[in-house]
Motif scaffolding. Structure first.
Motif, PDB file in Angstrom:
ATOM      1  N   ARG A   1      51.684  73.626  86.345  1.00 10.97           N
ATOM      2  CA  ARG A   1      51.849  72.737  87.490  1.00 10.97           C
ATOM      3  C   ARG A   1      52.154  73.584  88.719  1.00 10.97           C
ATOM      4  O   ARG A   1      52.919  74.543  88.638  1.00 10.97           O
ATOM      5  N   ALA A   2      51.554  73.244  89.843  1.00 11.26           N
ATOM      6  CA  ALA A   2      51.806  73.982  91.078  1.00 11.26           C
ATOM      7  C   ALA A   2      51.950  73.004  92.236  1.00 11.26           C
ATOM      8  O   ALA A   2      51.141  72.084  92.392  1.00 11.26           O
ATOM      9  N   LYS A   3      52.966  73.216  93.033  1.00 12.86           N
ATOM     10  CA  LYS A   3      53.215  72.377  94.195  1.00 12.86           C
ATOM     11  C   LYS A   3      52.447  72.900  95.397  1.00 12.86           C
ATOM     12  O   LYS A   3      52.338  74.109  95.600  1.00 12.86           O
TER      13      LYS A   3
ATOM     14  N   GLY B   1      43.008  66.066  91.139  1.00 12.51           N
ATOM     15  CA  GLY B   1      44.191  65.260  90.873  1.00 12.51           C
ATOM     16  C   GLY B   1      44.325  64.224  91.975  1.00 12.51           C
ATOM     17  O   GLY B   1      43.382  63.502  92.295  1.00 12.51           O
ATOM     18  N   ASN B   2      45.478  64.181  92.626  1.00 12.33           N
ATOM     19  CA  ASN B   2      45.645  63.254  93.758  1.00 12.33           C
ATOM     20  C   ASN B   2      45.672  63.982  95.087  1.00 12.33           C
ATOM     21  O   ASN B   2      46.101  63.426  96.100  1.00 12.33           O
ATOM     22  N   ALA B   3      45.202  65.230  95.107  1.00 12.60           N
ATOM     23  CA  ALA B   3      45.218  66.042  96.328  1.00 12.60           C
ATOM     24  C   ALA B   3      43.823  66.185  96.909  1.00 12.60           C
ATOM     25  O   ALA B   3      42.845  66.403  96.187  1.00 12.60           O
TER      26      ALA B   3
ATOM     27  N   ASN C   1      48.025  69.738  88.535  1.00 18.00           N
ATOM     28  CA  ASN C   1      48.415  69.848  87.134  1.00 18.00           C
ATOM     29  C   ASN C   1      47.223  70.254  86.282  1.00 18.00           C
ATOM     30  O   ASN C   1      46.095  69.783  86.518  1.00 18.00           O
ATOM     31  N   ALA C   2      47.450  71.124  85.314  1.00 14.40           N
ATOM     32  CA  ALA C   2      46.402  71.416  84.341  1.00 14.40           C
ATOM     33  C   ALA C   2      45.978  70.104  83.691  1.00 14.40           C
ATOM     34  O   ALA C   2      46.819  69.318  83.253  1.00 14.40           O
ATOM     35  N   GLY C   3      44.679  69.866  83.658  1.00 12.82           N
ATOM     36  CA  GLY C   3      44.150  68.609  83.136  1.00 12.82           C
ATOM     37  C   GLY C   3      43.690  67.659  84.214  1.00 12.82           C
ATOM     38  O   GLY C   3      43.043  66.640  83.908  1.00 12.82           O
TER      39      GLY C   3
ATOM     40  N   SER D   1      34.116  64.780  93.394  1.00 14.70           N
ATOM     41  CA  SER D   1      33.416  65.151  94.620  1.00 14.70           C
ATOM     42  C   SER D   1      33.292  63.937  95.527  1.00 14.70           C
ATOM     43  O   SER D   1      33.012  62.829  95.066  1.00 14.70           O
ATOM     44  N   GLN D   2      33.496  64.150  96.841  1.00 15.80           N
ATOM     45  CA  GLN D   2      33.465  63.046  97.791  1.00 15.80           C
ATOM     46  C   GLN D   2      32.388  63.224  98.867  1.00 15.80           C
ATOM     47  O   GLN D   2      32.240  62.377  99.733  1.00 15.80           O
ATOM     48  N   SER D   3      31.706  64.343  98.839  1.00 16.69           N
ATOM     49  CA  SER D   3      30.659  64.560  99.863  1.00 16.69           C
ATOM     50  C   SER D   3      29.559  65.436  99.306  1.00 16.69           C
ATOM     51  O   SER D   3      29.678  65.962  98.222  1.00 16.69           O
TER      52      SER D   3
END
Length: 272
Positions: A27-29, A191-193, A263-265, A270-272
């Motif tokens: 996990r990385a912030k 993820g959510n980023a 997070n791993a997983g 893709s959005q564009s």
């Protein structure tokens, strides 16, 4: 996106001290500056403030490092580095939050010239100040490079190219689709980023050397360029390749994403 292709974040690597070994994390912030927290947070510099790295001296590749986060009553998380010189059985341990002076003294003796460590907790010390986010590559791509260079295993290829984020579930060089034409930004979500794909990462002399000894690999760059050009996916924008000594994708993370976690997983969309 092809329904059979499911890009998944398999591995996250941060490099707390620029040019030293990385640390695999689950996990990385995302930092306030749009990088990964603790990635390239410290850099070694000489008396003139010039960064000391593997581009400048192959000797640094004889230095092994391991990093460990430790529990602390302090507000800031503590990080230890354990160093070992090739051929020396001794291990030397320093705390990066309390023993930078002692670490600088030890490194000065190793390099045989004075150095100190500088810190940037906001953005770190990325090579590309415009595409300052983590670099992305696929496992398939790294495995293909092993085929180009049969004497290299996957661990060695990973050490040479020093990429932050590794994707599984995609074909070789699939990550080249995460950047577009010059001046174009490709948006995607991991993820959510939110991420912006910027360009293919230009490489330096470091991947041409053995990651543990610093010795040069015979015709590495020439072979790499020939194979990279030959295997470039047909739908990738060739205008981004003024030369073919490029691998992985440079990114930006919008500053609004600071504080989120990778997070791993995590899936890539893709959005564009």
């Amino acid at each position: 996106m092809n329904a059979d292709i499911q890009p998944t974040l398999t591995q996250i690597v941060i490099y707390p001290i620029k040019s030293l070994d990385g640390k695999i994390v689950n996990r990385a912030k995302i930092s306030p500056g749009g990088g990964l927290e603790f990635d390239r947070r410290w850099a070694i510099v000489d008396e003139r403030g010039k960064i000391v790295n593997a581009k400048r001296t192959a000797k640094i590749q004889q230095l092994r490092s391991e990093f460990d986060f430790v529990a602390s009553s302090e507000p800031a998380q503590q990080l230890l580095v354990r160093l070992q010189i090739a051929g020396d059985a001794n291990t030397y341990t320093f705390c990066l939050t309390t023993e930078l002076v002692e670490l600088a003294r030890w490194l000065s003796e190793f390099f045989d010239f004075p150095v100190r460590l500088i810190e940037n907790a906001v953005i770190g010390f990325p090579d590309d100040l415009d595409a300052y986010g983590p670099t992305i590559v696929s496992t398939g791509t790294l495995e293909t490079i092993c085929e180009w260079f049969p004497d290299l295993d996957l661990a060695e290829v990973r050490r040479r190219f020093r990429t932050n984020l590794e994707l599984s579930g995609v074909p070789t060089f699939w990550e080249d689709r995460l950047f577009g034409a010059p001046g174009e930004v490709r948006d995607f979500q991991l993820g959510n980023a939110q991420f912006h794909g910027i360009n293919p990462c230009q490489r330096c002399i470091v991947p041409t050397r053995n990651s543990l000894t610093g010795s040069l690999s015979f015709k590495f760059q020439q072979i790499f360029i020939e194979q990279r050009q030959r295997t470039l996916p047909a739908d990738v924008n060739k205008l981004r390749f003024n030369h073919f000594y490029r691998l992985a994708v440079n990114t930006q993370i919008p500053l609004s994403e600071a504080g989120k976690f990778l997070n791993a997983g995590d899936a890539l969309i893709s959005q564009s």
